[in-house]
Design an enzyme around this catalytic site. Structure first.
Site, mmCIF file in Angstrom:
data_model
loop_
_atom_site.group_PDB
_atom_site.id
_atom_site.type_symbol
_atom_site.label_atom_id
_atom_site.label_comp_id
_atom_site.label_asym_id
_atom_site.label_seq_id
_atom_site.Cartn_x
_atom_site.Cartn_y
_atom_site.Cartn_z
ATOM 1 N N ASP A 224 35.132 42.362 36.492
ATOM 2 C CA ASP A 224 35.322 43.600 35.740
ATOM 3 C C ASP A 224 36.812 43.949 35.812
ATOM 4 O O ASP A 224 37.554 43.458 36.664
ATOM 5 C CB ASP A 224 34.439 44.730 36.295
HETATM 6 C C1 NOJ Z 1 35.045 48.343 32.725
HETATM 7 C C2 NOJ Z 1 33.564 48.574 32.757
HETATM 8 O O1 NOJ Z 1 33.128 48.793 34.075
HETATM 9 C C3 NOJ Z 1 32.765 47.443 32.159
HETATM 10 O O2 NOJ Z 1 31.418 47.828 32.102
HETATM 11 C C4 NOJ Z 1 33.311 47.086 30.803
HETATM 12 O O3 NOJ Z 1 32.530 46.088 30.214
HETATM 13 C C5 NOJ Z 1 34.756 46.641 30.981
HETATM 14 N N1 NOJ Z 1 35.536 47.731 31.523
HETATM 15 C C6 NOJ Z 1 35.387 46.161 29.694
HETATM 16 O O4 NOJ Z 1 35.699 47.218 28.875
#
Ligand code: NOJ
Length: 722
Positions: free
Chosen positions: A278
């Site tokens: 993430d």
């Molecule tokens: C952070 C988020 O926690 C995640 O769920 C998301 O897919 C990513 N950013 C990409 O935007």
């Protein structure tokens, strides 16, 4: 002679092995990073040069502003095709990029948020709805979505509860599987499908205090029985990718956890796809202090099994040095690259990466997509209160009753799209007022500006019935948007109370991204309908249920607490110790211990009677199954849907177990007066849990199978596993 990797008839494994054998270290490093959006927008020529040199393998199509705000940077199919062309025709090996975007619950046709979807208890409908979402996103050139989320959520203060399927692992797993099937279909290479991503592996939803990104703590027993099962279900369903979370789990940040990613996920559960970090979760390893610096974070993450670094984080900068110095073996890097290439081959990118620029005009908001989203929005509505059968309302004819439709959500639009909507358009949202207006064109419907309580009050005085639409803004829900106190936004309690003083029947439509108890609604409202954040079709859906065109059929996927102090509160609690003999023992001096509305609860315009609960055998041995059946009768006057729930209780087990655990459910539609016999099979799968032997097993002994309309069901039959 054509290289094997270019041969669409060769097996994916052979294509991957062949391509990997041809790649330089630099080209491999290009594959393990995912470029953030800005690098192309800010310097197109330089970016394309990087594509030619094989430095970029993937792109995240996020917004230039923080992801929680939407509709700022639409996807541009021409740009995507330009990048594909450059990669395919001008790079040495012609490896296509994979384009990812957070298509969480809609493209231009926006579904209700996942928490609302789970309220439908209709995974089939959710699968069909995601098929439409995938078709729309694929028409925009998107290959990969970062959904579904499979965090189990037991703290509604957490803003990301909107993206979850609620508090229960079985329900979460069923909906996650449905979303995966909807996105990926039978063949993810189909040009109308997307690669799905199960996230956030794992335990991210347990952030302490509901504070997004905070530490998480779970015992091994809870981790195995509650948190990991939805991920196992996703792997078994064939999800192509998984995302490693931001969180520290009991001292072990998951994105650096070899035990969890390489061990549990890849080795024990055979996950063969790609693990993406993430945003920031690799850099956090140094920030948390478990890695020394960026290079050490990259080493730790890739060794743990994180194949692809979202936003490139540290892999691009340090991987070359890490491999050349021997700190990361080429085998470890090769495995990561192979997994990413596998995903690309499987989704057909090598064979046809381009998107037809004109397709979007035919596909976005196609009639059948809108129809599915409407049906899901209807089934997501949960009726929690309906005193004296005030609902459904009779559709007023000309000169008939006057309905006042007022409140902060009477005319709202953006808010119904929720915070994780990147491409929905305001003009496509039907507000609740517009929905009611369209459903009853002859009726006398009055409304007022939500800014003036006195004007709303005046409308209520003129009206015969008041529909008050209250709730949160999308800006109080979603990532990093937590609240400390589960209350309606400021002023809304007073608004409910003051409109109740009009003396008119008060129907409250609550639009929130989480369960939010309201003392005023409990005291004064005649009816309470949870509309959550219902997507583009919310207004039509609410109108259909208010006027009884459809009976409400949603049930809660999460308990509604009486107040914040009850958190954590969820149905699958274990037995209380010590005070068991004191029948009048009250866990709290100041409030009931039960939730305001329990898990699995929701009212209908019909009435259902359960009878003849039976089991076909009293004992089963390993490998056998029993069949539990129950007769459900619609005693009401209208056709309606009912959700029949089956819970299991294990009487004696090697570790303590909850008194009820959901293990099955069926949604049925019954005509007035109709009876249907519903059956559930119960075998080792339903009875197994992770116990003292540190593995999943159905332990011999006595079980009760409880069947009914919500988690408070008491009708049970016994079963012995011998
Ligand atoms: C952070 C988020 O926690 C995640 O769920 C998301 O897919 C990513 N950013 C990409 O935007």
């Amino acid at each position: 002679m054509m290289e094997i990797y270019k041969d669409p008839n060769a097996s994916v494994d052979d294509r991957v092995a062949n391509l990997l054998s041809l790649m330089t270290l630099e080209e491999k490093i290009g594959q393990v990073g995912q470029t953030p959006m800005l690098e192309y927008e800010e310097n197109r020529e330089e970016y394309l040069q990087g594509v030619r040199e094989g430095r970029y393998g993937s792109r995240i199509l996020a917004n230039t502003a923080w992801a929680g705000n939407c509709m700022e940077k639409p996807v541009n199919t021409e740009e995507i095709n330009e990048i594909h062309k450059t990669a395919l025709e001008e790079s040495r090996l012609g490896i296509p990029l994979i384009f990812a975007r957070d298509v969480i619950y809609g493209q231009e046709t926006v579904l209700p948020i996942p928490l609302a979807q789970a309220s439908s208890w209709n995974p089939q409908l959710v699968e069909e709805s995601y098929t439409c979402v995938a078709r729309e996103a694929a028409a925009m050139g998107i290959d990969w979505t970062f959904a579904p989320m499979m965090d189990v959520a037991r703290d509604p203060r957490w803003g990301r509860v909107i993206e979850t399927n609620g508090e229960d692992p079985h329900l979460t797993a069923e909906f996650a599987k449905a979303a995966i099937r909807g996105f990926q279909g039978g063949d993810v290479a189909d040009s109308e499908r997307l690669v799905a991503c199960a996230k956030h592996f794992c335990a991210y939803g347990g952030s302490q205090g509901g504070r997004d990104y905070d530490t998480t703590e779970f015992s091994e027993n809870t981790l195995q029985n509650t948190i990991l099962p939805p991920f196992k279900a996703a792997v078994d369903e064939g999800v192509e990718t998984l995302m490693s979370g931001f969180n520290d789990l009991g001292g072990e940040p998951v994105s650096g956890s070899k035990r969890l990613i390489r061990g549990w996920l890849k080795e024990e559960n055979g996950f063969a796809g790609t693990v993406v970090s993430d945003w920031g979760s690799i850099a956090d390893l140094a920030y948390f202090g478990v890695a020394e610096d960026g290079a050490d974070s990259a080493r730790m993450a890739i060794e743990a099994g994180v194949d692809l670094a979202m936003t490139n984080e540290h892999y691009q900068d340090h991987m070359q040095e890490l491999v050349e110095s021997g700190k990361v073996s080429m085998d470890v890097l090769d495995e990561a690259v192979a997994r990413i290439l596998r995903t690309k081959f499987r989704c057909g990118l090598f064979d046809n990466p381009y998107v037809d620029n004109g397709l979007k005009t035919q596909v976005l908001r196609r009639d059948d997509h809108v129809e599915k989203a409407l049906q899901l929005a209807v089934e997501s509505l949960v009726l929690l209160k309906n005193n004296d059968g005030v609902l459904p309302l009779e559709k007023p004819a000309k000169g008939g009753k006057t309905i006042a439709v007022v409140g902060p959500h009477a005319h709202s639009k953006r808010q119904h799209l929720g915070s994780w909507c990147l491409d929905g358009k305001l003009e496509d949202v039907t507000s609740i007022y517009e929905g009611i207006r369209a459903a009853a064109p002859e009726a006398n419907i009055i409304t007022e500006d939500a800014a003036f309580a006195d004007e709303m009050m005046e409308a209520a005085r003129w009206a015969d019935i008041v529909v008050l639409c209250i709730g949160e803004s999308h800006r109080r829900t979603g990532e990093a948007r937590n609240i400390s106190d589960l209350q309606l936004p400021a002023g809304q309690e007073e608004l409910v109370e003051s409109l109740a003083k009009s003396g008119k029947p008060l129907i409250v439509v609550q639009c929130t991204g989480r369960p939010v108890p309201s003392p005023a609604v409990e005291l004064y409202a005649d009816a309470l309908l949870y509309a959550w954040q219902g997507g583009t079709e919310v207004g039509h859906a609410v109108a259909k249920v208010l006027f009884g065109d459809e009976s409400p059929s949603g049930k809660l996927p999460i308990s509604v607490p009486r107040n914040t102090g009850q958190i954590p509160i969820y149905y699958s609690q274990k037995k209380l110790g010590k005070m068991r003999d004191f029948l009048d023992y009250k866990p709290y001096k100041d409030i009931e211990a039960t939730p305001l509305y329990p898990f699995g609860f929701g009212l209908s315009y019909a009435e259902f009677e359960y009878s003849e609960l039976a089991i076909d055998k009293a004992e089963i041995s390993a490998g056998e199954q029993a069949v539990v059946s129950v007769k459900v009768t619609n005693k009401g006057a209208v056709k309606a849907k009912e959700i029949v729930q089956m819970y299991v209780h294990d009487h004696v087990s090697s570790t303590t177990r909850p008194t009820h655990e959901l293990k099955g459910f069926h949604k049925l539609e019954l005509d007035a007066g109709e009876s249907i016999v519903v059956s559930f099979t119960v075998g080792e799968e339903e009875l197994a849990f992770f116990g003292a032997k540190q593995r999943f097993e159905a332990e011999k002994g006595k079980f009760s199978i409880i069947v009914g309309a919500d988690c408070n069901a008491t009708d049970r039959v016994d079963l012995e596993l011998v």
